[in-house]
Motif scaffolding. Structure first.
Motif, PDB file in Angstrom:
ATOM      1  N   TYR A 111     -59.101   6.083  43.607  1.00  0.00           N
ATOM      2  CA  TYR A 111     -57.732   5.778  43.767  1.00  0.00           C
ATOM      3  C   TYR A 111     -56.929   7.182  44.123  1.00  0.00           C
ATOM      4  N   PHE A 112     -56.778   8.019  43.399  1.00  0.00           N
ATOM      5  CA  PHE A 112     -56.232   8.983  42.809  1.00  0.00           C
ATOM      6  C   PHE A 112     -56.610  10.253  43.710  1.00  0.00           C
ATOM      7  N   CYS A 113     -57.597   9.734  43.859  1.00  0.00           N
ATOM      8  CA  CYS A 113     -58.513  11.591  44.740  1.00  0.00           C
ATOM      9  C   CYS A 113     -57.630  10.664  46.111  1.00  0.00           C
ATOM     10  N   GLY A 114     -57.320  10.301  47.296  1.00  0.00           N
ATOM     11  CA  GLY A 114     -56.064   9.936  47.827  1.00  0.00           C
ATOM     12  C   GLY A 114     -54.548  10.159  47.727  1.00  0.00           C
ATOM     13  N   PHE A 115     -54.147   9.347  46.660  1.00  0.00           N
ATOM     14  CA  PHE A 115     -52.772   9.247  46.011  1.00  0.00           C
ATOM     15  C   PHE A 115     -52.611  10.802  45.760  1.00  0.00           C
ATOM     16  N   ALA A 116     -52.447  11.286  44.898  1.00  0.00           N
ATOM     17  CA  ALA A 116     -52.130  12.743  44.299  1.00  0.00           C
ATOM     18  C   ALA A 116     -51.905  13.818  45.475  1.00  0.00           C
ATOM     19  N   GLY A 117     -52.925  13.652  45.903  1.00  0.00           N
ATOM     20  CA  GLY A 117     -53.006  14.850  47.442  1.00  0.00           C
ATOM     21  C   GLY A 117     -51.833  14.814  48.729  1.00  0.00           C
ATOM     22  N   ILE A 118     -51.383  13.319  48.855  1.00  0.00           N
ATOM     23  CA  ILE A 118     -51.025  12.939  49.237  1.00  0.00           C
ATOM     24  C   ILE A 118     -49.212  13.445  49.099  1.00  0.00           C
ATOM     25  N   PHE A 119     -48.553  14.025  48.289  1.00  0.00           N
ATOM     26  CA  PHE A 119     -47.600  14.635  47.533  1.00  0.00           C
ATOM     27  C   PHE A 119     -46.987  15.460  48.092  1.00  0.00           C
ATOM     28  N   LEU A 120     -48.388  16.089  47.554  1.00  0.00           N
ATOM     29  CA  LEU A 120     -49.005  17.851  48.256  1.00  0.00           C
ATOM     30  C   LEU A 120     -48.829  18.072  49.929  1.00  0.00           C
ATOM     31  N   VAL A 121     -49.422  17.416  50.544  1.00  0.00           N
ATOM     32  CA  VAL A 121     -49.548  17.080  51.840  1.00  0.00           C
ATOM     33  C   VAL A 121     -47.310  16.896  52.565  1.00  0.00           C
ATOM     34  N   MET A 122     -47.634  15.920  52.380  1.00  0.00           N
ATOM     35  CA  MET A 122     -46.251  15.591  52.863  1.00  0.00           C
ATOM     36  C   MET A 122     -45.030  16.466  52.602  1.00  0.00           C
ATOM     37  N   SER A 123     -44.934  17.321  51.016  1.00  0.00           N
ATOM     38  CA  SER A 123     -44.082  18.628  51.116  1.00  0.00           C
ATOM     39  C   SER A 123     -44.445  19.396  51.413  1.00  0.00           C
ATOM     40  N   LEU A 124     -46.065  19.960  52.115  1.00  0.00           N
ATOM     41  CA  LEU A 124     -46.513  20.654  52.564  1.00  0.00           C
ATOM     42  C   LEU A 124     -45.845  21.211  54.294  1.00  0.00           C
ATOM     43  N   PHE A 125     -46.130  19.602  54.859  1.00  0.00           N
ATOM     44  CA  PHE A 125     -45.922  19.378  56.265  1.00  0.00           C
ATOM     45  C   PHE A 125     -44.136  19.629  56.479  1.00  0.00           C
ATOM     46  N   LEU A 126     -43.511  19.085  55.257  1.00  0.00           N
ATOM     47  CA  LEU A 126     -41.941  18.935  55.468  1.00  0.00           C
ATOM     48  C   LEU A 126     -41.630  20.287  55.228  1.00  0.00           C
ATOM     49  N   GLN A 127     -42.135  21.111  54.264  1.00  0.00           N
ATOM     50  CA  GLN A 127     -41.244  22.177  54.631  1.00  0.00           C
ATOM     51  C   GLN A 127     -41.887  23.661  55.413  1.00  0.00           C
TER      52      GLN A 127
END
Length: 477
Positions: free
Chosen positions: A284-300
């Protein structure tokens, strides 16, 4: 059965406050990296080590921290580790150059790894029955809030203190909170009657070394890859199964001689639900933790949001996760693994909706359009972490609760490292088209969630079969 400690909820509040700080420091630093580069003139590789080095030593020290808590007592270990975390946070904030900052972060991660297992250990010691589920629900809410609000708090701190020195206050903020937590812990955390112990006799040093090498073999190549390339260090990953095998055989030998192993392997064979719960949490943490990094990269990078705007955009996930984690803690005793399966299904639906919306919605409305799907995903996430922790640890004897919680969190940290590396790689591979890249990356995260659902369904079936078997003799009486 002895009466519950009247200070248990106050003790839990102090424990969760300290746990919040350690987990917050995993994500809050991400938004401060440009400020670090401006303030210290740090290289890109050094900046990545400021983030990844903390995660590395955090993951390495969790099982040892749990074992030390079992041996020395939760209160003693909590106070020692909290003191170390506060001191190293101050050192990080005052660091005059990138080398000393990296060193302080490595020590800070070590202190966090020693501190974190005391949270689940204290819950195991102080709570019983339905109360334990509620306590783990609050722990799950703390995990969700700290992970998701790190970018928001980091953005606020930088906005208040400025780009040049704002990064220092990202670390300094831990000092007053930690000092207050220490004072309250002295009053509210229960003492344990452990007597005098000889650490040389109680701690399996060889086992600690072998497990450390196995964990290092997984984490270090990933850390170096994120910092610009692991090169020969990938040989460590190849050697990891060897270290793991030797560790298992050594622990079996220690147990057979009547010694005290670092990690009692009976956790995986005799404790119902522990193995599958640990595996589920790791995936679960394989999919969960990276979401915020990727969303941050996308939004910024893709939508040119500020760090604060980026953090606020993913706040619905944090809100849904924190509320549902507290609710799930009250429901887990009745619903069991059904709650985990439902939570994983919700987060899968929410992430799939986000993946579709970012591809179809105009760029100027994406931030608002993904709010509801992120809320749904957050509600699902809140129904996973705390119930899985409760169900995984519910049959663990209190005498090894610390090491069991440490092993569980080690799996989570390794899942975080692996998932973050995989999702970041998928995103950067398509960075020329950010919306397509983030959509594909979210589908990759969904793949991890589907694997976790399979594990949860297996455990649900096993638990249901066991319940029926237990009910048969009663039906015949």
């Amino acid at each position: 059965m002895s009466e519950p400690d009247p200070r248990r909820w106050k003790a839990l509040a102090v424990s969760l406050a300290a746990g919040f700080m350690t987990l917050l420091d995993v994500s809050i630093v991400n938004v401060a990296l440009p400020s670090v580069q401006n303030g210290l003139g740090a290289s890109a590789g050094s900046v990545q080590w400021i983030v990844s080095g903390y995660a590395l030593t955090f993951g390495l020290s969790l099982v040892a921290g749990g074992r030390l808590g079992d041996v020395l007592g939760r209160r003693t270990m909590f106070l020692v580790a909290l003191t170390a975390f506060v001191v190293t946070s101050a050192l990080a904030g005052a660091a005059p150059n990138e080398t000393l900052l990296i060193g302080a972060r490595l020590l800070q991660g070590l202190a966090a790894g020693l501190l974190s297992p005391q949270n689940s250990g204290l819950i195991q010691d102080l709570f019983r029955g339905a109360e334990r589920g509620r306590a783990f629900g609050l722990l799950g809410a703390t995990i969700g809030i700290s992970t998701a609000t790190g970018p928001v708090l980091g953005g606020l701190i930088l906005a208040v203190f400025g780009d040049e020195t704002g990064w220092r206050w990202v670390f300094f903020v831990n000092v007053p909170v930690g000092v207050l937590a220490f004072v309250l812990a002295l009053r509210w955390l229960p003492r344990s009657d452990r007597g005098k112990v000889q650490l040389r006799d109680e701690i399996d040093h060889v086992g600690a070394l072998l497990l450390g090498l196995a964990v290092l073999g997984v984490l270090l190549p990933i850390v170096e890859t994120e910092s610009g390339g692991a090169g020969p260090l990938w040989l460590l990953a190849v050697a990891t199964p060897v270290f793991g095998y030797v560790f298992v055989r050594w622990e079996q030998r220690v147990s057979a001689r009547g010694g005290k192993p670092l990690l009692d392997l009976r956790l995986f064979t005799d404790v119902s639900g522990y193995s599958s719960g640990l595996l589920l949490g790791s995936v679960y943490f394989c999919g969960f933790a990276g979401i915020f990094l990727v969303m941050s990269l996308f939004l910024q990078k893709g939508l040119h949001y500020t760090p604060l705007q980026s953090g606020l955009t993913v706040t619905p996930f944090a809100v849904g996760s924190s509320i549902m984690a507290a609710v799930a803690g009250r429901l887990v005793s009745r619903l069991g693994r059904k709650l985990t399966v439902g939570g994983l299904s919700l987060i899968t639906i929410g992430l799939a909706a986000v993946a579709v919306v970012v591809r179809l919605a105009p760029q100027d409305v994406i931030g608002g359009a993904i709010a509801f799907p992120l809320l749904v995903a957050g509600i699902g996430g809140g129904a996973v972490i705390s119930p899985n922790t409760t169900l995984t640890l519910e049959c663990v004897p209190n005498r090894i609760a610390g090491v069991a919680g440490g092993a569980l969190q080690t799996g989570q940290r390794m899942g975080t490292a692996i998932g973050t590396a995989v999702l970041a790689t998928v995103f950067y591979a398509g960075i020329g088209n950010p919306t397509a890249a983030v959509s594909r990356t979210l589908l990759c995260a969904i793949g991890f969630m589907l694997v976790a659902i399979v594990i949860a369904l297996y455990e649900l079936r096993r638990a249901t079969t066991a319940d029926r078997a237990d009910a048969r003799p009663a039906a015949g009486d």
